[in-house]
Design a protein around this motif. Structure first.
Motif, mmCIF file in Angstrom:
data_model
loop_
_atom_site.group_PDB
_atom_site.id
_atom_site.type_symbol
_atom_site.label_atom_id
_atom_site.label_comp_id
_atom_site.label_asym_id
_atom_site.label_seq_id
_atom_site.Cartn_x
_atom_site.Cartn_y
_atom_site.Cartn_z
ATOM 1 N N GLN A 215 26.209 6.952 145.365
ATOM 2 C CA GLN A 215 27.444 7.706 145.193
ATOM 3 C C GLN A 215 27.934 8.259 146.522
ATOM 4 O O GLN A 215 27.158 8.458 147.463
ATOM 5 N N ARG A 216 29.233 8.549 146.575
ATOM 6 C CA ARG A 216 29.813 9.131 147.779
ATOM 7 C C ARG A 216 30.056 10.626 147.619
ATOM 8 O O ARG A 216 30.029 11.364 148.608
ATOM 9 N N GLU A 217 30.330 11.065 146.378
ATOM 10 C CA GLU A 217 30.573 12.484 146.181
ATOM 11 C C GLU A 217 30.397 12.859 144.725
ATOM 12 O O GLU A 217 30.402 12.004 143.830
ATOM 13 N N GLN A 218 30.244 14.171 144.519
ATOM 14 C CA GLN A 218 30.154 14.745 143.190
ATOM 15 C C GLN A 218 30.939 16.053 143.203
ATOM 16 O O GLN A 218 30.967 16.772 144.210
ATOM 17 N N THR A 219 31.557 16.354 142.071
ATOM 18 C CA THR A 219 32.379 17.560 141.977
ATOM 19 C C THR A 219 31.983 18.355 140.750
ATOM 20 O O THR A 219 31.688 17.783 139.694
ATOM 21 N N SER A 220 32.013 19.696 140.920
ATOM 22 C CA SER A 220 31.801 20.604 139.797
ATOM 23 C C SER A 220 32.623 21.858 140.059
ATOM 24 O O SER A 220 32.291 22.654 140.943
ATOM 25 N N GLY A 221 33.716 21.998 139.332
ATOM 26 C CA GLY A 221 34.559 23.163 139.525
ATOM 27 C C GLY A 221 35.108 23.246 140.933
ATOM 28 O O GLY A 221 35.741 22.319 141.433
ATOM 29 N N ARG A 222 34.825 24.376 141.622
ATOM 30 C CA ARG A 222 35.314 24.556 142.994
ATOM 31 C C ARG A 222 34.398 23.913 144.039
ATOM 32 O O ARG A 222 34.642 24.043 145.235
ATOM 33 N N LEU A 223 33.356 23.265 143.605
ATOM 34 C CA LEU A 223 32.382 22.665 144.529
ATOM 35 C C LEU A 223 32.561 21.160 144.593
ATOM 36 O O LEU A 223 32.771 20.510 143.575
ATOM 37 N N ASN A 224 32.451 20.643 145.829
ATOM 38 C CA ASN A 224 32.479 19.204 146.021
ATOM 39 C C ASN A 224 31.434 18.861 147.067
ATOM 40 O O ASN A 224 31.432 19.418 148.164
ATOM 41 N N ALA A 225 30.544 17.964 146.722
ATOM 42 C CA ALA A 225 29.521 17.526 147.667
ATOM 43 C C ALA A 225 29.759 16.070 148.009
ATOM 44 O O ALA A 225 30.017 15.249 147.123
ATOM 45 N N SER A 226 29.668 15.750 149.290
ATOM 46 C CA SER A 226 29.829 14.380 149.739
ATOM 47 C C SER A 226 28.541 13.902 150.393
ATOM 48 O O SER A 226 27.724 14.710 150.850
ATOM 49 N N LEU A 227 28.384 12.602 150.439
ATOM 50 C CA LEU A 227 27.184 12.008 151.031
ATOM 51 C C LEU A 227 27.579 10.817 151.889
ATOM 52 O O LEU A 227 28.291 9.922 151.427
ATOM 53 N N ASP A 228 27.105 10.819 153.135
ATOM 54 C CA ASP A 228 27.269 9.686 154.036
ATOM 55 C C ASP A 228 25.877 9.298 154.518
ATOM 56 O O ASP A 228 25.359 9.860 155.487
ATOM 57 N N LYS A 229 25.262 8.354 153.814
ATOM 58 C CA LYS A 229 23.883 7.988 154.155
ATOM 59 C C LYS A 229 23.758 7.417 155.552
ATOM 60 O O LYS A 229 22.796 7.697 156.262
ATOM 61 N N SER A 230 24.724 6.600 155.959
ATOM 62 C CA SER A 230 24.613 5.915 157.254
ATOM 63 C C SER A 230 24.542 6.901 158.399
ATOM 64 O O SER A 230 23.862 6.642 159.403
ATOM 65 N N SER A 231 25.220 8.017 158.274
ATOM 66 C CA SER A 231 25.186 9.017 159.345
ATOM 67 C C SER A 231 24.169 10.120 159.056
ATOM 68 O O SER A 231 23.988 11.023 159.873
ATOM 69 N N GLY A 232 23.527 10.070 157.892
ATOM 70 C CA GLY A 232 22.515 11.069 157.550
ATOM 71 C C GLY A 232 23.105 12.448 157.332
ATOM 72 O O GLY A 232 22.531 13.445 157.792
ATOM 73 N N ILE B 95 33.306 24.319 149.420
ATOM 74 C CA ILE B 95 33.576 25.362 148.429
ATOM 75 C C ILE B 95 35.031 25.775 148.590
ATOM 76 O O ILE B 95 35.443 26.249 149.664
ATOM 77 N N ALA B 96 35.790 25.609 147.553
ATOM 78 C CA ALA B 96 37.213 25.950 147.595
ATOM 79 C C ALA B 96 37.429 27.382 147.124
ATOM 80 O O ALA B 96 36.733 27.880 146.231
ATOM 81 N N ALA B 97 38.392 28.029 147.752
ATOM 82 C CA ALA B 97 38.828 29.375 147.332
ATOM 83 C C ALA B 97 37.622 30.285 147.099
ATOM 84 O O ALA B 97 37.394 30.766 145.983
ATOM 85 N N SER B 98 36.864 30.524 148.163
ATOM 86 C CA SER B 98 35.605 31.254 148.037
ATOM 87 C C SER B 98 35.815 32.657 147.440
ATOM 88 O O SER B 98 36.864 33.299 147.625
ATOM 89 N N GLN B 99 34.766 33.120 146.740
ATOM 90 C CA GLN B 99 34.783 34.424 146.081
ATOM 91 C C GLN B 99 33.536 35.205 146.483
ATOM 92 O O GLN B 99 32.517 34.605 146.830
ATOM 93 N N PRO B 100 33.578 36.526 146.406
ATOM 94 C CA PRO B 100 32.370 37.299 146.738
ATOM 95 C C PRO B 100 31.144 36.868 145.937
ATOM 96 O O PRO B 100 30.015 36.920 146.433
ATOM 97 N N GLY B 101 31.341 36.409 144.718
ATOM 98 C CA GLY B 101 30.235 35.936 143.892
ATOM 99 C C GLY B 101 29.595 34.659 144.399
ATOM 100 O O GLY B 101 28.510 34.287 143.928
ATOM 101 N N ASP B 102 30.215 34.005 145.359
ATOM 102 C CA ASP B 102 29.624 32.808 145.969
ATOM 103 C C ASP B 102 28.584 33.170 147.018
ATOM 104 O O ASP B 102 27.884 32.294 147.531
ATOM 105 N N SER B 103 28.494 34.433 147.375
ATOM 106 C CA SER B 103 27.532 34.872 148.388
ATOM 107 C C SER B 103 26.112 34.579 147.926
ATOM 108 O O SER B 103 25.685 35.048 146.860
ATOM 109 N N ALA B 104 25.403 33.798 148.702
ATOM 110 C CA ALA B 104 24.046 33.354 148.364
ATOM 111 C C ALA B 104 23.551 32.472 149.504
ATOM 112 O O ALA B 104 24.278 32.231 150.467
ATOM 113 N N THR B 105 22.330 31.998 149.378
ATOM 114 C CA THR B 105 21.826 30.990 150.301
ATOM 115 C C THR B 105 21.934 29.624 149.634
ATOM 116 O O THR B 105 21.567 29.474 148.460
ATOM 117 N N TYR B 106 22.450 28.664 150.383
ATOM 118 C CA TYR B 106 22.648 27.318 149.852
ATOM 119 C C TYR B 106 21.672 26.372 150.548
ATOM 120 O O TYR B 106 21.619 26.316 151.782
#
Lengths: 113, 113
Positions: free
Chosen positions: B54-71, B77-88
């Motif tokens: 896969q190249r990407e996955q989306t869930s709500g305001r989150l979108n993750a992409s993957l480029d294996k060739s470049s590692g 994270i779109a429209a960040s909110q204080p509740g997004d504060s955490a370690t990722y």
């Protein structure tokens, strides 16, 4: 609700004592894992089990022991041989098949007095 | 040996900003990549899992992409909110299925109101 439970949430150990951390899952996952997390570091694998009655050492197994007598349970014992056991311990399990998605418990914080 | 790094180690942004977190891995032969969120003193919560095909996955305001060739993988994270504060944290599963996850050290995100 399906998930992973760990107990206790906080654990205090005196020098020279062995302590056991509990991990139970009702997700019907074959694979289970124990990780150690120290401040500012990534998770480090202690032990893992791909199936009942079988387990393998991870990267930092010295001073730890595990058992896997039931699919649902994977307890971790921190022995007196572990010289620096103060850390946050996380248990996880993963789906088999194509996803291999990993799920985590809430963690146990172990402090050596 | 697979190694995973995450830059930056910490990030502060004002509420409402769009932001990108980065994850790099040294061996492009991976089975999948998983992004997690960790609140202080808590376990890890799975956000998104991307299979190697896969190249990407989306869930709500989150979108993750993957480029294996470049590692590389990014978590947007779109429209960040204080509740997004955490370690990722990101974790890769090496390409030989059965090998265990390798975790990055995490990015600590603070979203300021």
């Amino acid at each position: 609700d399906g998930g992973i439970t760990q107990s206790p949430k906080y654990l205090f150990r005196k020098e020279g004592q062995n302590v056991t951390l509990s991990c139970e899952q009702n997700l019907n996952h074959d694979a289970m894992y124990w990780y150690r997390q120290d401040p500012g570091q990534g998770l480090r694998l202690i032990y893992y089990s791909q199936i009942v009655n079988d387990f393998q050492k991870g990267d930092i197994a010295e001073g730890y022991s595990v058992s896997r007598e039931k699919k649902e349970s994977f307890p971790l014992t921190v022995t007196s041989a572990q010289k620096n056991p103060t850390a946050f311990y996380l248990c996880a399990s993963s789906e088999s098949g194509d996803t291999g998605k990993q799920f985590f418990g809430p963690g146990t914080r172990l402090t050596v007095l | 040996k697979q190694e995973v790094t995450q830059i930056p180690a910490a990030l502060s942004v004002p509420e409402g900003e769009n932001l990108v977190l980065n994850c790099s891995f040294t061996d492009s032969a991976i089975y999948n990549l998983q992004w997690f969120r960790q609140d202080p003193g808590k376990g890890l919560t799975s956000l998104l899992l991307i299979q190697s095909s896969q190249r990407e996955q989306t869930s709500g305001r989150l979108n993750a992409s993957l480029d294996k060739s470049s590692g590389r993988s990014t978590l947007y994270i779109a429209a960040s909110q204080p509740g997004d504060s955490a370690t990722y944290l990101c974790a890769v599963r090496p390409g030989n299925y059965g090998q265990n996850f390798v975790f990055g050290p995490g990015t600590r995100l603070s979203v300021l109101p």
